[in-house]
Design an enzyme around this catalytic site. Structure first.
Site, PDB file in Angstrom:
ATOM      1  N   LYS A   1       0.834  -1.191   0.000  1.00  0.00           N
ATOM      2  CA  LYS A   1       0.000   0.000   0.000  1.00  0.00           C
ATOM      3  C   LYS A   1       0.885   1.263   0.000  1.00  0.00           C
ATOM      4  O   LYS A   1       2.109   1.181   0.228  1.00  0.00           O
ATOM      5  CB  LYS A   1      -0.922  -0.038   1.227  1.00  0.00           C
ATOM      6  CG  LYS A   1      -1.899  -1.223   1.193  1.00  0.00           C
ATOM      7  CD  LYS A   1      -2.778  -1.229   2.438  1.00  0.00           C
ATOM      8  CE  LYS A   1      -3.793  -2.351   2.407  1.00  0.00           C
ATOM      9  NZ  LYS A   1      -4.681  -2.350   3.593  1.00  0.00           N
TER      10      LYS A   1
ATOM     11  N   TYR B   1     -12.695  -3.003  -2.771  1.00  0.00           N
ATOM     12  CA  TYR B   1     -13.232  -2.972  -1.398  1.00  0.00           C
ATOM     13  C   TYR B   1     -14.758  -2.891  -1.408  1.00  0.00           C
ATOM     14  O   TYR B   1     -15.350  -2.198  -0.581  1.00  0.00           O
ATOM     15  CB  TYR B   1     -12.652  -1.765  -0.646  1.00  0.00           C
ATOM     16  CG  TYR B   1     -11.202  -1.913  -0.238  1.00  0.00           C
ATOM     17  CD1 TYR B   1     -10.742  -3.043   0.452  1.00  0.00           C
ATOM     18  CD2 TYR B   1     -10.284  -0.906  -0.517  1.00  0.00           C
ATOM     19  CE1 TYR B   1      -9.404  -3.164   0.830  1.00  0.00           C
ATOM     20  CE2 TYR B   1      -8.950  -1.013  -0.118  1.00  0.00           C
ATOM     21  CZ  TYR B   1      -8.519  -2.152   0.554  1.00  0.00           C
ATOM     22  OH  TYR B   1      -7.197  -2.275   0.950  1.00  0.00           O
TER      23      TYR B   1
ATOM     24  N   ASN C   1      -1.784  -0.124   7.395  1.00  0.00           N
ATOM     25  CA  ASN C   1      -1.272  -1.482   7.663  1.00  0.00           C
ATOM     26  C   ASN C   1      -0.422  -2.075   6.540  1.00  0.00           C
ATOM     27  O   ASN C   1      -0.267  -3.288   6.412  1.00  0.00           O
ATOM     28  CB  ASN C   1      -2.408  -2.411   8.097  1.00  0.00           C
ATOM     29  CG  ASN C   1      -3.485  -2.557   7.050  1.00  0.00           C
ATOM     30  OD1 ASN C   1      -3.346  -2.041   5.940  1.00  0.00           O
ATOM     31  ND2 ASN C   1      -4.552  -3.267   7.390  1.00  0.00           N
TER      32      ASN C   1
ATOM     33  N   HIS D   1      -1.641  -5.476   1.461  1.00  0.00           N
ATOM     34  CA  HIS D   1      -2.895  -6.201   1.228  1.00  0.00           C
ATOM     35  C   HIS D   1      -2.561  -7.624   0.795  1.00  0.00           C
ATOM     36  O   HIS D   1      -1.595  -7.843   0.056  1.00  0.00           O
ATOM     37  CB  HIS D   1      -3.707  -5.530   0.114  1.00  0.00           C
ATOM     38  CG  HIS D   1      -4.828  -6.392  -0.374  1.00  0.00           C
ATOM     39  ND1 HIS D   1      -6.047  -6.452   0.271  1.00  0.00           N
ATOM     40  CD2 HIS D   1      -4.906  -7.288  -1.403  1.00  0.00           C
ATOM     41  CE1 HIS D   1      -6.827  -7.317  -0.356  1.00  0.00           C
ATOM     42  NE2 HIS D   1      -6.157  -7.834  -1.368  1.00  0.00           N
TER      43      HIS D   1
ATOM     44  N   GLU E   1      -9.859 -10.398  -7.362  1.00  0.00           N
ATOM     45  CA  GLU E   1      -8.940  -9.265  -7.225  1.00  0.00           C
ATOM     46  C   GLU E   1      -7.860  -9.271  -8.312  1.00  0.00           C
ATOM     47  O   GLU E   1      -7.488  -8.213  -8.831  1.00  0.00           O
ATOM     48  CB  GLU E   1      -8.303  -9.285  -5.831  1.00  0.00           C
ATOM     49  CG  GLU E   1      -9.317  -8.963  -4.736  1.00  0.00           C
ATOM     50  CD  GLU E   1      -8.770  -9.148  -3.326  1.00  0.00           C
ATOM     51  OE1 GLU E   1      -7.572  -9.496  -3.187  1.00  0.00           O
ATOM     52  OE2 GLU E   1      -9.534  -8.950  -2.370  1.00  0.00           O
TER      53      GLU E   1
HETATM   54  P1  DAT Z   1      -7.661  -6.968   5.308  1.00  0.00           P
HETATM   55  O1  DAT Z   1      -6.869  -5.856   4.663  1.00  0.00           O
HETATM   56  O2  DAT Z   1      -6.905  -7.614   6.433  1.00  0.00           O
HETATM   57  O3  DAT Z   1      -8.184  -7.977   4.326  1.00  0.00           O
HETATM   58  P2  DAT Z   1     -10.337  -5.879   5.454  1.00  0.00           P
HETATM   59  O4  DAT Z   1     -10.576  -6.466   4.114  1.00  0.00           O
HETATM   60  O5  DAT Z   1     -11.352  -6.151   6.528  1.00  0.00           O
HETATM   61  O6  DAT Z   1      -8.917  -6.285   6.023  1.00  0.00           O
HETATM   62  O7  DAT Z   1     -10.225  -4.299   5.330  1.00  0.00           O
HETATM   63  C1  DAT Z   1      -9.553  -3.724   4.240  1.00  0.00           C
HETATM   64  C2  DAT Z   1      -8.761  -2.551   4.737  1.00  0.00           C
HETATM   65  O8  DAT Z   1      -9.645  -1.567   5.255  1.00  0.00           O
HETATM   66  C3  DAT Z   1      -7.813  -2.849   5.894  1.00  0.00           C
HETATM   67  O9  DAT Z   1      -6.607  -3.391   5.466  1.00  0.00           O
HETATM   68  C4  DAT Z   1      -7.647  -1.518   6.516  1.00  0.00           C
HETATM   69  C5  DAT Z   1      -9.024  -0.888   6.352  1.00  0.00           C
HETATM   70  N1  DAT Z   1      -9.838  -1.099   7.538  1.00  0.00           N
HETATM   71  C6  DAT Z   1     -10.495  -2.213   7.923  1.00  0.00           C
HETATM   72  N2  DAT Z   1     -11.122  -2.048   9.082  1.00  0.00           N
HETATM   73  C7  DAT Z   1     -10.866  -0.768   9.460  1.00  0.00           C
HETATM   74  C8  DAT Z   1     -11.219   0.033  10.564  1.00  0.00           C
HETATM   75  N3  DAT Z   1     -11.991  -0.441  11.565  1.00  0.00           N
HETATM   76  N4  DAT Z   1     -10.743   1.305  10.620  1.00  0.00           N
HETATM   77  C9  DAT Z   1      -9.986   1.820   9.646  1.00  0.00           C
HETATM   78  N5  DAT Z   1      -9.612   1.106   8.554  1.00  0.00           N
HETATM   79  C10 DAT Z   1     -10.046  -0.168   8.467  1.00  0.00           C
HETATM   80 MG    MG Z   2      -9.680  -7.931   2.920  1.00  0.00          MG
END
Ligand code: DAT
Ligand code: MG
Length: 205
Positions: A62, A102, A165, A168, A179
Site C-alpha cells: 500500500k 473494497y 497497515n 494487502h 482481485e
Molecule cells: P484486510 O486488509 O486484512 O483484508 P479488510 O478487508 O477487513 O482487512 O479491510 C480492508 C482494509 O480496510 C484494511 O486493510 C484496513 C481498512 N480497515 C479495515 N477495518 C478498518 C477500521 N476499523 N478502521 C480503519 N480502517 C479499516
Molecule cells: Mg480484505
C-alpha cells in the site's frame, strides 16, 4: 550452449541427472496455469501431485509501504518462503478500482479515509503463485489490525494502526481470483519455470 548450461543446472538440482522437463513435477503445475484462460486473469486450483492446491493470490504494498521503502523487504519475504512471482506492477489506484476491490466496505464509516489513504501514492501490486499461497500469505501478512498482529508478520513487524497497515493480501481463493482480474490483465501474468522448483516441492509417490 545455452541448452547445455540449462541441462547442467537442472542436472545439479536433480542430483546429477539431466532430466527433461517432463520429469519435473512442476510440469503439471505450470501446465495447469499455461492452459488456464489467463487472459481473463482466472485462477485455478491446479490438480498437482502435491497435497493442497497450487493457487495465485494478490498481494499489494500500500502507499505507506511504498513511501517507507518496504517494497523490497516484502517481496523478499515471499521469495524466501518459496512462492513464485508471476505479476508485478506499480500503479496509482483509482477510486473506481478501489470501490470494486473494497466493494464489501464501501458503506463502512472508514471507507472515505481508506480511499484517501489508498490513493495517496503509488501501490505495488503483485501476483504470487504457489502451494496454498492464499492462506499462507494471509498468515505472513498478519491480522488486519497491526495491534493484533504477531511479531514476524509483515503488519506485526512494520505497522501500528489499522489505517496504515502496509500491505494487502487476498483472503480467499475466490477473492484472489476476483482481485487478480481487477488489478491485472491476463497478458500481465507470466507463466515461467522456476529452476529450483524441485527444492521447494516434492512429488508425492
Ligand atoms: P484486510 O486488509 O486484512 O483484508 P479488510 O478487508 O477487513 O482487512 O479491510 C480492508 C482494509 O480496510 C484494511 O486493510 C484496513 C481498512 N480497515 C479495515 N477495518 C478498518 C477500521 N476499523 N478502521 C480503519 N480502517 C479499516
Ligand atoms: Mg480484505
Amino acid at each position: 550452449m545455452i541448452l547445455s548450461q540449462t541441462c547442467v543446472f537442472k542436472s545439479i538440482l536433480q542430483h546429477g541427472r539431466c532430466f527433461t522437463r517432463s520429469r519435473f513435477s512442476e510440469k503439471a503445475l505450470v501446465s495447469k496455469f499455461t492452459s488456464a484462460p489467463l487472459s481473463s486473469g482466472a485462477i485455478h486450483r491446479a490438480q498437482s501431485s502435491f497435497t493442497g492446491g497450487v493457487e495465485r493470490t494478490l498481494v499489494a504494498v500500500k502507499p505507506d509501504g511504498v513511501q517507507r521503502r518496504y517494497v523490497g523487504q516484502i517481496i523478499q519475504r515471499f521469495e524466501k518462503r518459496g512462492f513464485k512471482l508471476v505479476g508485478l506492477k506499480m500503479l496509482q489506484a483509482s477510486d473506481g478500482l478501489l470501490s470494486q476491490h473494497y466493494r464489501e466496505l464501501v458503506k463502512k464509516p472508514f471507507y472515505p479515509n481508506l480511499v484517501d489513504y489508498m490513493t495517496s501514492g503509488p501501490v505495488v501490486a503483485m501476483v504470487w503463485e504457489g502451494l496454498n499461497v492464499v492462506q499462507s500469505s494471509r498468515r505472513m501478512v498478519g491480522p488486519t489490525n497491526p495491534a493484533e498482529a504477531p511479531a514476524g508478520t509483515v503488519r506485526g513487524d512494520l505497522s501500528l494502526h489499522v489505517s496504515r497497515n502496509v500491505v494487502h493480501a487476498s483472503d480467499s481463493v475466490e477473492g484472489a481470483e476476483r482481485e487478480i482480474q481487477l488489478w491485472f490483465e491476463g497478458k500481465e501474468l507470466l507463466n515461467w519455470e522456476c529452476y529450483d522448483h524441485s527444492l521447494t516441492y516434492k512429488e508425492d509417490k
